[in-house]
Design an enzyme around this catalytic site. Structure first.
Site, short mmCIF file in Angstrom:
data_model
loop_
_atom_site.label_atom_id
_atom_site.label_comp_id
_atom_site.label_asym_id
_atom_site.label_seq_id
_atom_site.Cartn_x
_atom_site.Cartn_y
_atom_site.Cartn_z
N ASP A 67 0.84 -1.20 0.00
CA ASP A 67 0.00 0.00 0.00
C ASP A 67 0.87 1.25 0.00
O ASP A 67 2.07 1.17 0.25
CB ASP A 67 -1.01 0.00 1.16
CG ASP A 67 -0.40 -0.38 2.50
OD1 ASP A 67 0.84 -0.39 2.62
OD2 ASP A 67 -1.17 -0.66 3.44
N ASN A 136 -9.64 -1.47 12.01
CA ASN A 136 -11.02 -1.67 11.52
C ASN A 136 -11.12 -2.90 10.63
O ASN A 136 -12.08 -3.06 9.89
CB ASN A 136 -11.47 -0.42 10.74
CG ASN A 136 -10.51 -0.08 9.60
OD1 ASN A 136 -9.53 -0.79 9.39
ND2 ASN A 136 -10.80 0.99 8.88
N GLU A 143 -10.10 -0.65 2.94
CA GLU A 143 -10.94 -0.16 4.02
C GLU A 143 -12.33 -0.80 3.94
O GLU A 143 -12.81 -1.12 2.86
CB GLU A 143 -11.09 1.35 3.90
CG GLU A 143 -9.78 2.13 4.03
CD GLU A 143 -9.32 2.27 5.47
OE1 GLU A 143 -9.41 1.31 6.25
OE2 GLU A 143 -8.86 3.38 5.82
C1 GLP Z 1 -1.81 0.30 8.37
C2 GLP Z 1 -1.36 -0.21 6.99
C3 GLP Z 1 -1.37 -1.70 6.89
C4 GLP Z 1 -0.88 -2.28 8.19
C5 GLP Z 1 -1.92 -2.02 9.25
C6 GLP Z 1 -1.52 -2.42 10.65
O1 GLP Z 1 -2.75 1.32 8.28
N1 GLP Z 1 -2.13 0.32 5.89
O2 GLP Z 1 -0.60 -2.13 5.79
O3 GLP Z 1 -0.69 -3.66 8.06
O4 GLP Z 1 -2.39 -0.68 9.21
O5 GLP Z 1 -0.48 -1.61 11.13
P1 GLP Z 1 0.30 -1.93 12.47
O6 GLP Z 1 1.08 -3.19 12.19
O7 GLP Z 1 1.21 -0.75 12.71
O8 GLP Z 1 -0.70 -2.14 13.53
#
Ligand code: GLP
Length: 247
Positions: A67, A136, A143
């Site tokens: 992403d 979420n 999303e």
């Molecule tokens: C982010 C990213 C994801 C990631 C997720 C969890 O917003 N878009 O690619 O895997 O949320 O992030 P974290 O591992 O910091 O909890």
């Protein structure tokens, strides 16, 4: 869907790194889509350690970016590509030319998304997806609601994502409002998926992912319809101390 409950974050990172290394040992040129975010950082550091010790070889893997924030140049230090480069590509000695990147501020993001999906198809799909779990239930930036056939596309970030990513940007209001994400279609078709989940703040969404309705409103729950999926969660995320927990 299999669930592995790791004792703590270090254990989760070690188990995840071993799974990634095993997939690459089976197929050295594996096409791997890789999350950033905090959760996989320990596993990536462990892989770099394993490579230095001769127990892992990233020479032939084909990495795919998961992403990106729209309008943030890939070499901006806040860009998700930059994070992937610092945490995974550079420590493992992987050149930028070998990575299938997502567009950042490309003049035509839609065309760039189609090109990305075509590159995944040309690779024969993902051999491995290494994913984190959004607060979420998002995967990448798919999303809610994100249907199972969602292509790689431009998305508007939800409030939950703006809030959870705020700390990385020095405040919620500084987080870009739009992103590009690899779509659910390719993620769900991966031949193997590791979903890494750490921390008590992920407890409710992990439960919804594992035991709630399979619904595009919790995109990660759609993984229950996918092939070989392993959730590696630490005890804090599982809430082992919680008597209603079922694992
Ligand atoms: C982010 C990213 C994801 C990631 C997720 C969890 O917003 N878009 O690619 O895997 O949320 O992030 P974290 O591992 O910091 O909890």
């Amino acid at each position: 869907m299999n669930l592995i409950v790791a004792n703590d974050y270090a254990d989760l990172s070690r188990v995840a790194a071993e799974r990634i290394a095993a997939a690459v040992a089976r197929k050295p040129d594996a096409a791997i889509v890789l999350a950033t975010g905090n959760t996989p950082m320990g596993a990536y550091a462990e892989l770099a350690r394993m490579q230095r010790a001769g127990a892992f070889d990233a020479t032939h893997i084909r990495p795919f970016q998961l992403d990106a924030y729209l309008g943030i140049p890939f070499d901006d230090e806040r860009a998700l590509y930059g994070w992937l480069e610092r945490a995974f590509l550079r420590p493992l000695g992987i050149a930028r030319e070998r990575v299938v990147m997502l567009p950042d501020g490309a003049p035509d993001p839609e065309a760039a998304c189609r090109a990305y999906d075509a590159a995944v198809d040309a690779a024969g799909g993902f051999d491995l997806a290494v994913l984190g779990l959004g607060p979420n239930g998002h995967l990448g930036f798919n999303e809610p609601p994100s249907p199972a056939d969602a292509p790689t596309r431009r998305v508007i970030l939800t409030e939950a994502s703006l809030n959870s990513n705020g700390p990385y940007w020095g405040g919620r209001d500084r987080v870009p409002r739009e992103a590009i994400t690899c779509g659910m279609r390719h993620l769900l078709a991966a031949r193997e998926t590791l979903l890494l989940v750490s921390g008590a703040h992920k407890r409710e969404i992990l439960r919804a992912t594992l035991y709630g309705p399979v619904t595009s409103d919790v995109p990660a729950s759609l993984l229950r319809l996918a092939g070989k999926v392993t959730v590696i969660a630490d005890a804090a995320a599982c809430g082992r101390d919680d008597p209603t927990w079922r694992c």
